[in-house]
Design a protein around this motif. Sequence first.
Motif, PDB file in Angstrom:
ATOM      1  N   THR A  64      10.537   6.513   2.668  1.00  0.00           N
ATOM      2  CA  THR A  64      11.126   5.272   2.163  1.00  0.00           C
ATOM      3  C   THR A  64      11.924   4.657   3.303  1.00  0.00           C
ATOM      4  N   TYR A  87       9.479   3.798   7.881  1.00  0.00           N
ATOM      5  CA  TYR A  87       8.410   3.090   7.160  1.00  0.00           C
ATOM      6  C   TYR A  87       8.328   3.593   5.728  1.00  0.00           C
ATOM      7  N   ASP A  88       7.612   2.804   4.895  1.00  0.00           N
ATOM      8  CA  ASP A  88       7.384   3.174   3.497  1.00  0.00           C
ATOM      9  C   ASP A  88       6.018   3.823   3.337  1.00  0.00           C
ATOM     10  N   THR A 103       2.551   4.439   1.318  1.00  0.00           N
ATOM     11  CA  THR A 103       1.735   3.472   0.572  1.00  0.00           C
ATOM     12  C   THR A 103       2.124   3.446  -0.907  1.00  0.00           C
ATOM     13  N   GLU A 106       5.273   1.493  -1.207  1.00  0.00           N
ATOM     14  CA  GLU A 106       4.998   0.076  -0.932  1.00  0.00           C
ATOM     15  C   GLU A 106       4.318  -0.578  -2.141  1.00  0.00           C
ATOM     16  N   GLN A 165       6.665  -0.884  -5.151  1.00  0.00           N
ATOM     17  CA  GLN A 165       7.655  -1.930  -4.880  1.00  0.00           C
ATOM     18  C   GLN A 165       7.015  -3.310  -5.007  1.00  0.00           C
TER      19      GLN A 165
END
Lengths: 95, 488
Positions: free
Chosen positions: B83, B102-103, B105, B108, B111
């Motif tokens: 996250t 980074y997030d 997948t 992402e 979200q």
Amino acid sequence: MALDPKALSGVAHLARLHLDPADTDALTERLNSILGMVDRLQEADVADVAPLAHPLDATQPLRDDTVSEADIREQVQPLAPATGDGCYLVPRVIE
Amino acid sequence: MPMHRKTLTELKAGLDAGDFSARELAEHFLARIDTLDPQLNSFISVTRDQALAQADAADQARAAGQAGLLNGLPIAHKDIFCTRGVRTSCGSRMLDNFISPYDATVVERMQAAGAVMLGKTNMDEFAMGSSNETSWYGPVKNPWDVARVPGGSSGGSAAAVAARLVPAATGTDTGGSIRQPAALTGITGLKPTYGRVSRWGMIAFASSLDQAGPMATSAADCALLLSAMSGHDPRDSTSVHQPVDDYSAALDQPLKGLRIGVPEEFFPATLDDRIASTTRAAMAELEKQGATLVSIRLPSVDLSVPAYYVIAPAEASSNLSRFDGVRYGYRCDDPQDLEDMYKRSRSEGFGAEVKRRILVGTYALSHGYYDAYYLRAQKVRRLISNDFARAFEQVDVIMGPTSPEQAFALGAKSDDPVTMYMADVFTIAVNLAGLPALSMPAGMIDGLPVGIQVIGNYFREGQILNVAHQFQQATDWHQQAPAFGEGA
């Protein structure tokens, strides 16, 4: 098949793990109980059985050989324990 | 009914009707986490500020007519999912200082669908465990009895959902890590087909087995979440190009004509009679709805635990070699040289169970033992997969208990790894074959929930969700919540 403390020390080196000598006997015993359970695999008749490495019959997808990642050095280097001049620092390897 | 007793589906309807805002919802659950989680330890990080900002954004999106599938719904992510800007520890000291750049997948996608992340849930270290006792952040307690474990490795997600601290959460399942904690805490959890949900940004344990899935209080909620999580991802080479079904639309199919396979091997003589009879009673309920029971054999599943405890540690030993104290994560103090740095960083950064599995995996892959252990385990894996393929020629789904026992006492098995491994005896075969499977509550014994498992053929998540939903329409086991936190 069973591990003894000497074989365990060889495996630990391959795995780059430091063993505490005080724990080695207890660890050997626990690993041998796991390996003993795993030895039930020898019961299986696997003659002419092909190994299954992956649950789906998938092929490795290919992509164009082009740069797809941006330079993210500034985002990722602050996560490192030690950096300098954009490089990752580790203890000296060559005297 | 208080907001925390509603399902995700009901909360979605409440948001749509304007009964409450996403912000009110987030604040309600955050307050419950603040008050109650100190007793459970189900969260590693609570992301209050970010959650409120996401909730406000969801309210604005709704006002603008742009509400996504999960718009404004509070969720939590297992701390195995990266996250951005938030600590992603994987339950390990090794990653205690890791703020993901980074997030994942899954993060992402959820979200983008409007979900509001309240925090990151506790878990067994690197997802290796069946009790949530191997976490660097301490054990999670089961809200049905805080002297007992919630199961693992997604124990934080399971306990948080069961205690209604969050209406839904993500989990990952390598050998049962969604289904077994779902069973032990009385919630519904689904492990999708291998490749259905992207593994990108999900910290790897055993790459040929790991799969992410939803955990919630009903099958309908899992259907909603799975729709948002699934789909092809070019960043994960094992992600499949199958279209995503409309899981929610499939829920209401009648079960008439459904063939349920009942494997003898899932009802061994040693199984607790009460768990066997709870499972059989659930299947009888489905028979009443028009399903037929078919006795089947899965002769090789008996070897799934030994095969798994070669394959999973072998893959783990390779995956976890990346943790070397160089680019991120824990580094020991004052290393003498490079090798000392590697060895001490790894020995101090990893806990006992993770080190045991790395050692077993390294041994199984080492010269002289590869054929006897690793290759043989992969051949047994083929036999197990073939057993299921033969069974699915005769039946639509396969059912049995999820776990051989209910939630056990904290500490009861922590000194005996092999006994702990047997907690996953009914779940592991599914991972080896790559099939989808769900656990749902189907009874109570001594005040503790009992879960049953519904296994489907590849990519038939819609069908197992349908079976579970129809069962939940006729029964109320999934609505039972622990007394824990009811006064709050």
